[in-house]
Design a protein around this motif. Structure first.
Motif, PDB file in Angstrom:
ATOM      1  N   THR A 177      70.452  50.868  26.116  1.00  0.00           N
ATOM      2  CA  THR A 177      71.160  51.637  25.091  1.00  0.00           C
ATOM      3  C   THR A 177      70.326  52.822  24.615  1.00  0.00           C
ATOM      4  N   GLU A 178      69.188  52.542  24.018  1.00  0.00           N
ATOM      5  CA  GLU A 178      68.335  53.600  23.471  1.00  0.00           C
ATOM      6  C   GLU A 178      67.181  53.975  24.390  1.00  0.00           C
ATOM      7  N   GLY A 179      66.885  53.163  25.393  1.00  0.00           N
ATOM      8  CA  GLY A 179      65.708  53.385  26.226  1.00  0.00           C
ATOM      9  C   GLY A 179      65.985  53.835  27.648  1.00  0.00           C
ATOM     10  N   MET A 180      67.149  54.385  27.912  1.00  0.00           N
ATOM     11  CA  MET A 180      67.475  54.783  29.288  1.00  0.00           C
ATOM     12  C   MET A 180      66.528  55.846  29.834  1.00  0.00           C
ATOM     13  N   HIS A 181      65.941  56.635  28.950  1.00  0.00           N
ATOM     14  CA  HIS A 181      64.984  57.664  29.387  1.00  0.00           C
ATOM     15  C   HIS A 181      63.732  57.040  30.012  1.00  0.00           C
ATOM     16  N   GLU A 182      63.495  55.776  29.763  1.00  0.00           N
ATOM     17  CA  GLU A 182      62.325  55.091  30.312  1.00  0.00           C
ATOM     18  C   GLU A 182      62.495  54.691  31.774  1.00  0.00           C
ATOM     19  N   TRP A 183      63.740  54.638  32.257  1.00  0.00           N
ATOM     20  CA  TRP A 183      63.966  54.147  33.623  1.00  0.00           C
ATOM     21  C   TRP A 183      65.052  54.899  34.406  1.00  0.00           C
ATOM     22  N   CYS A 188      75.313  57.036  45.655  1.00  0.00           N
ATOM     23  CA  CYS A 188      75.244  56.376  44.343  1.00  0.00           C
ATOM     24  C   CYS A 188      74.688  54.961  44.455  1.00  0.00           C
ATOM     25  N   GLU A 189      75.015  54.263  45.530  1.00  0.00           N
ATOM     26  CA  GLU A 189      74.440  52.939  45.764  1.00  0.00           C
ATOM     27  C   GLU A 189      72.916  53.053  45.847  1.00  0.00           C
ATOM     28  N   ALA A 190      72.425  54.019  46.601  1.00  0.00           N
ATOM     29  CA  ALA A 190      70.975  54.216  46.720  1.00  0.00           C
ATOM     30  C   ALA A 190      70.374  54.614  45.366  1.00  0.00           C
ATOM     31  N   GLY A 191      71.101  55.449  44.604  1.00  0.00           N
ATOM     32  CA  GLY A 191      70.620  55.856  43.285  1.00  0.00           C
ATOM     33  C   GLY A 191      70.527  54.692  42.327  1.00  0.00           C
ATOM     34  N   TRP A 192      71.600  53.887  42.221  1.00  0.00           N
ATOM     35  CA  TRP A 192      71.551  52.716  41.340  1.00  0.00           C
ATOM     36  C   TRP A 192      70.468  51.745  41.798  1.00  0.00           C
ATOM     37  N   ASP A 193      70.334  51.538  43.111  1.00  0.00           N
ATOM     38  CA  ASP A 193      69.275  50.641  43.597  1.00  0.00           C
ATOM     39  C   ASP A 193      67.903  51.147  43.164  1.00  0.00           C
ATOM     40  N   MET A 194      67.697  52.449  43.242  1.00  0.00           N
ATOM     41  CA  MET A 194      66.405  53.015  42.858  1.00  0.00           C
ATOM     42  C   MET A 194      66.186  52.905  41.351  1.00  0.00           C
ATOM     43  N   PHE A 195      67.203  53.277  40.556  1.00  0.00           N
ATOM     44  CA  PHE A 195      67.008  53.297  39.112  1.00  0.00           C
ATOM     45  C   PHE A 195      67.188  51.930  38.460  1.00  0.00           C
ATOM     46  N   PHE A 196      68.222  51.184  38.834  1.00  0.00           N
ATOM     47  CA  PHE A 196      68.457  49.879  38.208  1.00  0.00           C
ATOM     48  C   PHE A 196      67.554  48.805  38.805  1.00  0.00           C
ATOM     49  N   VAL A 197      67.661  48.619  40.112  1.00  0.00           N
ATOM     50  CA  VAL A 197      66.919  47.528  40.751  1.00  0.00           C
ATOM     51  C   VAL A 197      65.416  47.765  40.677  1.00  0.00           C
ATOM     52  N   ASP A 198      64.964  48.972  40.979  1.00  0.00           N
ATOM     53  CA  ASP A 198      63.524  49.232  41.011  1.00  0.00           C
ATOM     54  C   ASP A 198      62.963  49.692  39.660  1.00  0.00           C
ATOM     55  N   SER A 199      63.499  50.784  39.115  1.00  0.00           N
ATOM     56  CA  SER A 199      62.898  51.399  37.936  1.00  0.00           C
ATOM     57  C   SER A 199      63.100  50.565  36.662  1.00  0.00           C
ATOM     58  N   LEU A 200      64.324  50.093  36.401  1.00  0.00           N
ATOM     59  CA  LEU A 200      64.553  49.274  35.210  1.00  0.00           C
ATOM     60  C   LEU A 200      63.751  47.984  35.293  1.00  0.00           C
ATOM     61  N   PRO A 254      61.734  56.960  35.904  1.00  0.00           N
ATOM     62  CA  PRO A 254      62.963  57.708  35.657  1.00  0.00           C
ATOM     63  C   PRO A 254      62.972  59.059  36.353  1.00  0.00           C
ATOM     64  N   HIS A 255      64.161  59.630  36.456  1.00  0.00           N
ATOM     65  CA  HIS A 255      64.298  60.990  36.978  1.00  0.00           C
ATOM     66  C   HIS A 255      63.637  61.939  35.985  1.00  0.00           C
ATOM     67  N   CYS A 256      62.790  62.770  36.474  1.00  0.00           N
ATOM     68  CA  CYS A 256      62.128  63.771  35.622  1.00  0.00           C
ATOM     69  C   CYS A 256      62.431  65.141  36.192  1.00  0.00           C
ATOM     70  N   ALA A 257      62.929  65.999  35.338  1.00  0.00           N
ATOM     71  CA  ALA A 257      63.248  67.349  35.771  1.00  0.00           C
ATOM     72  C   ALA A 257      61.973  68.142  36.003  1.00  0.00           C
ATOM     73  N   PRO A 258      61.953  68.919  37.067  1.00  0.00           N
ATOM     74  CA  PRO A 258      60.829  69.824  37.245  1.00  0.00           C
ATOM     75  C   PRO A 258      60.785  70.795  36.082  1.00  0.00           C
ATOM     76  N   THR A 259      59.620  71.194  35.700  1.00  0.00           N
ATOM     77  CA  THR A 259      59.512  72.086  34.551  1.00  0.00           C
ATOM     78  C   THR A 259      58.558  73.229  34.841  1.00  0.00           C
ATOM     79  N   ASN A 260      58.881  74.356  34.257  1.00  0.00           N
ATOM     80  CA  ASN A 260      57.972  75.497  34.321  1.00  0.00           C
ATOM     81  C   ASN A 260      57.238  75.653  33.000  1.00  0.00           C
ATOM     82  N   ASP A 261      57.491  74.738  32.087  1.00  0.00           N
ATOM     83  CA  ASP A 261      56.858  74.791  30.767  1.00  0.00           C
ATOM     84  C   ASP A 261      55.410  74.341  30.878  1.00  0.00           C
ATOM     85  N   ARG A 262      54.509  75.234  30.680  1.00  0.00           N
ATOM     86  CA  ARG A 262      53.095  74.909  30.784  1.00  0.00           C
ATOM     87  C   ARG A 262      52.479  74.662  29.404  1.00  0.00           C
TER      88      ARG A 262
END
Length: 159
Positions: free
Chosen positions: A24-30, A126-138, A149-157
């Motif tokens: 619910t509140e912690g999806m950014h963690e995985w 999507c199956e591969a995505g859920w497997d990566m994020f739910f099965v592995d990352s969570l 979790p998915h992390c966006a590339p950033t140019n913010d230094r």
């Protein structure tokens, strides 16, 4: 008849309350960072996958602390090269449900993505995505405190 919806189950060391928080509140963690957490029924969260891979907006339809989380996709834009345009909105009106059950010294979490079925253009992606994020990352997050979790590339230094 057996459902063809995407379904998986994981066993984690975290208790049911921590598991519920992660969904619910912690999806950014995985998974990926939403624009808002899901705390109450009707809350809406937009999940983006930068750079340019689209987004999904979900509305909370069931929130039972320590027991289940359910959300329906109300906006979808899945961008994927070399795929038919229909892929963009295939998640629209699909429903993701997580059931949480204490089981001795572990917690079992089952996901069922109602409407994510093999006939969709996005199914394998999507199956591969859920497997990566739910099965592995969570599972890693709830077992070790560190997800992937998915992390966006950033140019913010500056950050």
């Amino acid at each position: 008849m057996t459902s063809q919806n995407y379904k998986r189950i994981i066993a984690v060391k975290a208790d049911a309350e921590k598991s519920y928080w992660a969904l619910t509140e912690g999806m950014h963690e995985w998974w990926t960072r939403p624009d808002a957490p899901m705390k109450e029924m009707g809350d809406r969260s937009k999940f983006t996958f930068p750079p340019g891979n689209g987004y999904w907006t979900f509305e909370a339809t069931a929130l039972e602390p320590g027991r289940c989380v359910e959300m329906v996709c109300i906006e979808a834009l899945h961008l994927h090269e070399d795929m038919p345009q229909e892929i963009e909105t295939e998640w629209l009106d699909t429903r993701v449900r997580w059931d949480i059950r204490s089981n001795g010294n572990q917690t079992d979490i089952m996901i069922e993505h109602h409407g994510l079925i093999p006939g969709l253009h996005c199914y394998e992606i999507c199956e591969a995505g859920w497997d990566m994020f739910f099965v592995d990352s969570l599972q890693a997050f709830l077992n070790t405190g560190k997800g992937n979790p998915h992390c966006a590339p950033t140019n913010d230094r500056h950050g």
